[in-house]
Design an enzyme around this catalytic site. Structure first.
Site, PDB file in Angstrom:
ATOM      1  N   SER A  65       1.041  -1.051  -0.051  1.00 30.07           N
ATOM      2  CA  SER A  65      -0.079  -0.013   0.000  1.00 30.07           C
ATOM      3  C   SER A  65       0.883   1.494   0.013  1.00 30.07           C
ATOM      4  O   SER A  65       1.983   1.410   0.199  1.00 30.07           O
ATOM      5  CB  SER A  65      -0.753  -0.103   1.131  1.00 30.07           C
ATOM      6  OG  SER A  65      -1.526  -1.342   1.339  1.00 30.07           O
TER       7      SER A  65
HETATM    8  N1  SAH Z   1      -0.279  -3.994   3.952  1.00 27.06           N
HETATM    9  C1  SAH Z   1       0.221  -4.874   3.022  1.00 27.06           C
HETATM   10  C2  SAH Z   1      -0.437  -4.576   1.520  1.00 27.06           C
HETATM   11  C3  SAH Z   1      -1.574  -5.828   1.661  1.00 27.06           C
HETATM   12  S1  SAH Z   1      -2.380  -6.178   0.264  1.00 27.06           S
HETATM   13  C4  SAH Z   1       1.720  -4.375   2.773  1.00 27.06           C
HETATM   14  O1  SAH Z   1       2.238  -3.404   3.314  1.00 27.06           O
HETATM   15  O2  SAH Z   1       2.484  -4.935   1.673  1.00 27.06           O
HETATM   16  C5  SAH Z   1      -3.746  -7.183   0.816  1.00 27.06           C
HETATM   17  C6  SAH Z   1      -3.221  -8.421   1.083  1.00 27.06           C
HETATM   18  O3  SAH Z   1      -4.263  -8.943   1.547  1.00 27.06           O
HETATM   19  C7  SAH Z   1      -2.747  -9.282  -0.286  1.00 27.06           C
HETATM   20  O4  SAH Z   1      -1.462  -9.738   0.075  1.00 27.06           O
HETATM   21  C8  SAH Z   1      -3.746 -10.496  -0.163  1.00 27.06           C
HETATM   22  O5  SAH Z   1      -3.407 -11.630  -0.542  1.00 27.06           O
HETATM   23  C9  SAH Z   1      -4.427 -10.240   1.196  1.00 27.06           C
HETATM   24  N2  SAH Z   1      -5.749 -10.913   1.484  1.00 27.06           N
HETATM   25  C10 SAH Z   1      -6.583 -10.917   0.927  1.00 27.06           C
HETATM   26  N3  SAH Z   1      -7.929 -11.578   1.350  1.00 27.06           N
HETATM   27  C11 SAH Z   1      -7.506 -12.232   2.676  1.00 27.06           C
HETATM   28  C12 SAH Z   1      -8.005 -13.025   3.604  1.00 27.06           C
HETATM   29  N4  SAH Z   1      -9.216 -13.260   3.652  1.00 27.06           N
HETATM   30  N5  SAH Z   1      -6.982 -13.425   4.668  1.00 27.06           N
HETATM   31  C13 SAH Z   1      -5.619 -13.189   4.417  1.00 27.06           C
HETATM   32  N6  SAH Z   1      -5.193 -12.130   3.533  1.00 27.06           N
HETATM   33  C14 SAH Z   1      -6.024 -11.773   2.426  1.00 27.06           C
END
Ligand code: SAH
Length: 217
Positions: A65
């Site tokens: 993000s």
């Molecule tokens: N904050 C993170 C970015 C996250 S992007 C950073 O700093 O890099 C969102 C993430 O949520 C993705 O990696 C995706 O695979 C994950 N995601 C989506 N649905 C999910 C779920 N139900 N449980 C766990 N992870 C999930």
């Protein structure tokens, strides 16, 4: 935390100045950004852009993000340092590292195994030790360590996952983007004796939350 061969210190300082100029005031949050080596959490191919205030691709169709968005999130949680925090969507692990600098213990769940493994390695390289990573569906929470003083959901879902509300401490705060796959409202959730209380705090655009209480894969 950043090691003696850290050549990115100047870039990191500039990122912190940008966040401050954009209105981030919480000193603990700014300090966490100053101390956390974002370049260790992005793929080699985009490492030269690690300290831009931008979202970047991290593989598996996911993104790390934008730092400003994460700073706003973290400011809203108002962590004091003694909390147990649950994060859904580990992704690169960068936000996990920021949370680890701001709270006592962080539990983080990622559904894509390869991302969870890369994140774990990056957290180790950054010297972060107060984090536990689980591969699984974060919409179910992680009941073994509940309740959590703060829950941060880093992917956008269609509804408030009931298990996460149940696992939030009575005086706790949860931040979750709620809406459609393309557009969400960042929402602050507090549990009151009357039930969950949801306050909208702004527009957001996150990757979809996929799971039992999220969108279909
Ligand atoms: N904050 C993170 C970015 C996250 S992007 C950073 O700093 O890099 C969102 C993430 O949520 C993705 O990696 C995706 O695979 C994950 N995601 C989506 N649905 C999910 C779920 N139900 N449980 C766990 N992870 C999930």
């Amino acid at each position: 935390m950043t090691g003696s061969r850290d050549t990115y210190g100047g870039y990191r300082t500039r990122l912190v100045e940008q966040l401050r100029a954009q209105g981030i005031r919480d000193l603990a949050v700014l300090r966490a950004f100053a101390a956390t080596p974002r370049h260790l959490f992005v793929p080699e191919a985009v490492r030269h852009r690690a300290y831009e205030d931008a979202a970047l691709p991290i593989g598996a169709g996911q993104t790390i993000s934008q730092p400003f968005t994460q700073a706003r999130y973290l400011e809203t949680l108002g962590l004091k340092g003694n909390e147990r925090v649950l994060e859904i969507g580990t992704g690169s692990g960068y936000q996990t590292a920021l949370l680890a600098a701001l709270a006592e213990q962080v539990f983080t769940i990622e559904r894509v195994r390869s991302l969870a493994e890369t994140a774990q390695a990056a957290l180790r390289a950054a010297g972060v030790t107060n984090v536990s990573v689980l591969v699984g569906d974060g919409t179910l929470g992680w009941s073994a360590y509940a309740p959590y003083h703060a829950i941060l959901v880093a992917a956008g879902g269609p509804e408030l996952p009931p298990p996460l509300v149940q696992q939030l401490a009575p005086d706790g705060r949860m931040i979750i983007p709620l809406g459609t796959k393309g557009k969400q409202v960042l929402s602050l959730v507090r549990v009151t004796p009357m039930g969950a209380h949801v306050t909208p705090i702004g527009d957001a655009r996150f990757v979809p939350l996929v799971g039992e209480h999220g969108f279909d894969a």
